[in-house]
Design an enzyme around this catalytic site. Structure first.
Site, PDB file in Angstrom:
ATOM      1  N   ARG A  88      53.785  17.606   4.390  1.00  0.00           N
ATOM      2  CA  ARG A  88      54.591  17.957   5.562  1.00  0.00           C
ATOM      3  C   ARG A  88      56.058  17.590   5.348  1.00  0.00           C
ATOM      4  NH1 ARG A  88      50.111  19.379   8.861  1.00  0.00           N
ATOM      5  NH2 ARG A  88      50.624  19.112  11.035  1.00  0.00           N
ATOM      6  N   ARG A 127      44.794  28.574  22.137  1.00  0.00           N
ATOM      7  CA  ARG A 127      43.771  28.327  21.116  1.00  0.00           C
ATOM      8  C   ARG A 127      42.611  27.496  21.670  1.00  0.00           C
ATOM      9  NH1 ARG A 127      45.358  25.787  15.355  1.00  0.00           N
ATOM     10  NH2 ARG A 127      46.161  24.041  16.561  1.00  0.00           N
ATOM     11  N   ARG A 160      42.650  21.650  21.945  1.00  0.00           N
ATOM     12  CA  ARG A 160      43.090  20.434  21.267  1.00  0.00           C
ATOM     13  C   ARG A 160      44.098  19.710  22.139  1.00  0.00           C
ATOM     14  NH1 ARG A 160      44.726  21.829  15.117  1.00  0.00           N
ATOM     15  NH2 ARG A 160      46.468  20.510  15.721  1.00  0.00           N
TER      16      ARG A 160
END
Ligand code: AMP
Length: 221
Positions: A88, A127, A160
């Site tokens: 990352r 999502r 999430r």
């Protein structure tokens, strides 16, 4: 083959990485999935990582390096892997290079999945993720056949905790700050290929597979 998929949260890295791993018969290593599993099991790593994840921040590099090292010690990674969610930042890329060189290997291909902010926010805030097998769905774009249940394993579908609009914006901010040096790093090594992830999933997948095949052929020469 050792492949990295890079891209903003919501670019579809997880979905593409899973399909690619199946196609190439390689393990899929998702650092986000490993962390979420640790949070669920309340391990020491999970407890240390949870706050960072809920805020949309990066988990400290040292914890990530240790986690990755342990994963690479598992024998299935000997034949290669599809890495999703790592590195990352530049420091992580250097750690990865070091870990692999200790095993006399290196990354073969880095695919950058580019996506616009509007698409990302729409994808992530809608999502749904299976609590059991981690398969992804979307409220509008890819609804499950039965509301609230996974098509593959009937597990419970959840949002999430870091897919709220506020946290998604923070994750995007963190991502944008770190991505440029990372792209420059892999471009300088001539390993980087860019694809638009705003296109149909299957089309994106076929392009990634093509890149992997070309790369694999060139390794044999
Ligand atoms: P992801 O599933 O890849 O979107 O990751 C979810 C969250 O896990 C991120 O927002 C970070 O908090 C954490 N995470 C995953 N991979 C890394 C990484 N390589 N370095 C630091 N934090 C990470």
């Amino acid at each position: 083959m050792r492949i990295i998929l890079l891209g903003p949260p919501g670019a579809g890295k997880g979905t593409q990485a899973k399909s690619l791993a199946q196609e190439l018969n390689l393990p899929h290593i998702s650092t986000g999935d490993i962390l979420r599993q640790n949070v669920k099991e309340q391990t020491e790593l999970g407890k240390a990582a949870r706050d960072f994840m809920d805020k949309g921040l990066l988990v400290p590099d040292q914890l990530m390096a240790e986690m990755l090292k342990q994963r690479f010690n598992q024998t299935d990674t000997k034949k290669g892997f599809i890495l999703d969610g790592y590195p990352r930042n530049l420091n992580q890329a250097e750690t990865l290079e070091r870990l692999l060189s200790q095993r006399n290997t290196d990354i073969n291909l880095v695919v950058y999945l580019d996506t616009s902010d509007g698409v990302i926010i729409q994808r992530l805030t809608g999502r749904l993720v299976c609590n059991v097998c981690a398969a992804n769905f979307h409220i509008k774009n890819m609804p499950p056949k039965v509301k609230g249940a996974c098509d593959s394993c009937s597990g419970e579908l959840i949002q999430r905790s870091d897919d709220t609009e506020e946290t998604v914006k923070m994750r995007l901010e963190v991502y944008k700050k770190e991505i440029s040096p990372l792209l420059e790093y892999y471009a300088a090594k001539k390993k980087l290929y860019r694809l638009s992830a705003d296109e149909e999933q299957d089309l994106v997948l076929s392009k990634i597979i093509h890149l992997a095949q070309v790369c694999n052929d060139s390794l044999k020469v």
